[in-house]
Design a protein around this motif. Structure first.
Motif, PDB file in Angstrom:
ATOM      1  N   GLU A  35      -8.140  -0.623  -0.052  1.00  0.00           N
ATOM      2  CA  GLU A  35      -7.583   0.728  -0.048  1.00  0.00           C
ATOM      3  C   GLU A  35      -6.694   0.941  -1.267  1.00  0.00           C
ATOM      4  O   GLU A  35      -6.740   1.998  -1.909  1.00  0.00           O
ATOM      5  CB  GLU A  35      -6.790   0.958   1.243  1.00  0.00           C
ATOM      6  N   SER A  58       1.175   4.114  -3.036  1.00  0.00           N
ATOM      7  CA  SER A  58       0.960   5.536  -2.732  1.00  0.00           C
ATOM      8  C   SER A  58       2.171   6.375  -3.128  1.00  0.00           C
ATOM      9  O   SER A  58       2.028   7.477  -3.672  1.00  0.00           O
ATOM     10  CB  SER A  58       0.669   5.721  -1.239  1.00  0.00           C
ATOM     11  N   GLU A  71      -7.077   3.532  -4.532  1.00  0.00           N
ATOM     12  CA  GLU A  71      -6.012   4.406  -5.029  1.00  0.00           C
ATOM     13  C   GLU A  71      -5.787   4.196  -6.512  1.00  0.00           C
ATOM     14  O   GLU A  71      -5.599   5.145  -7.279  1.00  0.00           O
ATOM     15  CB  GLU A  71      -4.711   4.139  -4.257  1.00  0.00           C
ATOM     16  N   TYR A  84      -5.963   6.779  -9.594  1.00  0.00           N
ATOM     17  CA  TYR A  84      -4.759   6.879 -10.427  1.00  0.00           C
ATOM     18  C   TYR A  84      -5.102   6.691 -11.904  1.00  0.00           C
ATOM     19  O   TYR A  84      -4.661   7.463 -12.762  1.00  0.00           O
ATOM     20  CB  TYR A  84      -3.774   5.818  -9.956  1.00  0.00           C
ATOM     21  N   ARG A 101       0.837  -1.211   0.000  1.00  0.00           N
ATOM     22  CA  ARG A 101       0.000   0.000   0.000  1.00  0.00           C
ATOM     23  C   ARG A 101       0.871   1.259   0.000  1.00  0.00           C
ATOM     24  O   ARG A 101       0.620   2.204  -0.757  1.00  0.00           O
ATOM     25  CB  ARG A 101      -0.905  -0.029   1.236  1.00  0.00           C
TER      26      ARG A 101
END
Length: 341
Positions: A136, A112, A140, A144, A108
């Motif tokens: 999560e 990020s 993202e 993205y 993760r």
């Protein structure tokens, strides 16, 4: 001594700061060649270093490609990394690499970070746990991709993005057929974690192919996708089969779902006085580069690991299509580790 600024370069070249920026930061709106030459000469004479973030904004691209692998020490992943790096160099991209040890928190954080650095594409190498992304991370990736980022998976496809998928199930079935054809009749399996799709596909393909021939594995054990995982599983398998040195019976043939696990298994048996292939035979999967120096030579399914990495980059850089799927076949290679005397 203060750093040279873009304004300094513009003043030396006799142009506006906006014009100097377009020349040095790679904008598609470049002024006439004479003006561009003056700007480049001024930058060189002053020792100006362009700002990477400004270049990215001008080009709408950072030239960065993020690559996430489970374990960089595993020859399977290091070979894929080599292919990704080779293809990225050709495409004038730089690779940001993260190795996660199958830890969702690290994965993760890596995703990020790559997104924060505005990587043009992100490649995920290796099976996800239970075939799914952390929610999560998935969120993202959704944001993205909405902003133009591209996602490619090496392994089973996700619900989005492109994928390069080795034919694990089919190739392991071909391996089983080849081993039966070479004279083997008794089999055992060293599998990996049941939560990992690659492990399940390889095990199922092999066992189902045996079933079509009326054969069932004598024993199945499992371990981590590591050398030590194979070592531990091989000890338990030998105990279950009551293998002893020079037992005089036809050796059983063990399928380990990765070469790394197979190498660990051979080491465990050697410590027990068992000799491959006299007392027990074994086959792996992947054909990792380190097998070239291994004795006995290991029967395996060869995957073009560097090519897989290169194909992932090619998909990541394609702007004309999205959510593409490429399947990669494996080649069965019979070697000394399964040779019957």
């Amino acid at each position: 001594m203060p750093a040279v600024t873009l304004q300094d370069v513009a003043a030396r070249a006799g142009v506006s700061q906006a014009t100097a920026s377009r020349v040095l930061n790679g904008s598609t709106r470049i002024p006439g060649e004479g003006v561009a030459d003056r700007v480049r000469t001024a930058a060189r004479e002053l020792g100006y270093v362009p700002n990477a973030q400004a270049q990215a904004l001008a080009r709408a691209s950072t030239g960065l490609l993020g690559l996430i692998v489970h374990d960089i020490a595993d020859p399977y992943f290091s070979s894929i990394v080599r292919g990704v790096q080779a293809a990225s160099r050709t495409a004038r991209k730089q690779v940001l690499l993260a190795s996660t040890d199958r830890d969702f928190d690290i994965e993760r954080e890596s995703v990020s970070t790559f997104i924060a650095h505005r990587a043009d594409a992100i490649v995920l190498a290796g099976s996800r746990q239970s075939g799914h992304l952390d929610r999560e991370i998935e969120g993202e990736f959704g944001r993205y991709r909405a902003n133009g980022g591209r996602v490619v998976v090496i392994g089973q496809p996700l619900a989005f993005g492109s994928a390069v998928e080795p034919e694990n199930h089919f190739a392991s079935a071909e391996l089983a057929d080849a081993l039966v054809a070479s004279g083997h009749t008794e089999f055992a399996v060293i599998g990996g974690p049941a939560s990992i799709r690659t492990s399940v596909d390889r095990r199922n393909g092999f066992v189902e192919a045996l079933g079509r021939r009326g054969l069932t594995p004598l024993v199945e054990v499992s371990g981590n996708f590591t050398r030590d995982g194979g070592h531990s599983a091989a000890q338990r398998l030998a105990a279950a089969l009551q293998l002893t040195p020079d037992h005089g019976r036809k050796p059983p043939c063990v399928f380990a779902v990765t070469d790394v696990m197979a190498i660990g298994a051979i080491a465990a048996w050697r410590e027990m006085g068992l000799i491959v292939p006299r007392d027990v035979c074994i086959a792996g999967f992947d054909d990792i580069p380190t097998l070239r120096d291994h004795t006995p030579s290991l029967t395996t399914v060869a995957l073009p690991l560097e090519e897989i990495g290169m194909r992932a980059v090619a998909l990541a850089l394609r702007l004309d299509a999205d959510d593409l799927r490429e399947r990669v076949p494996g080649d069965v290679i019979l070697r000394d580790s399964t040779r019957l005397s």
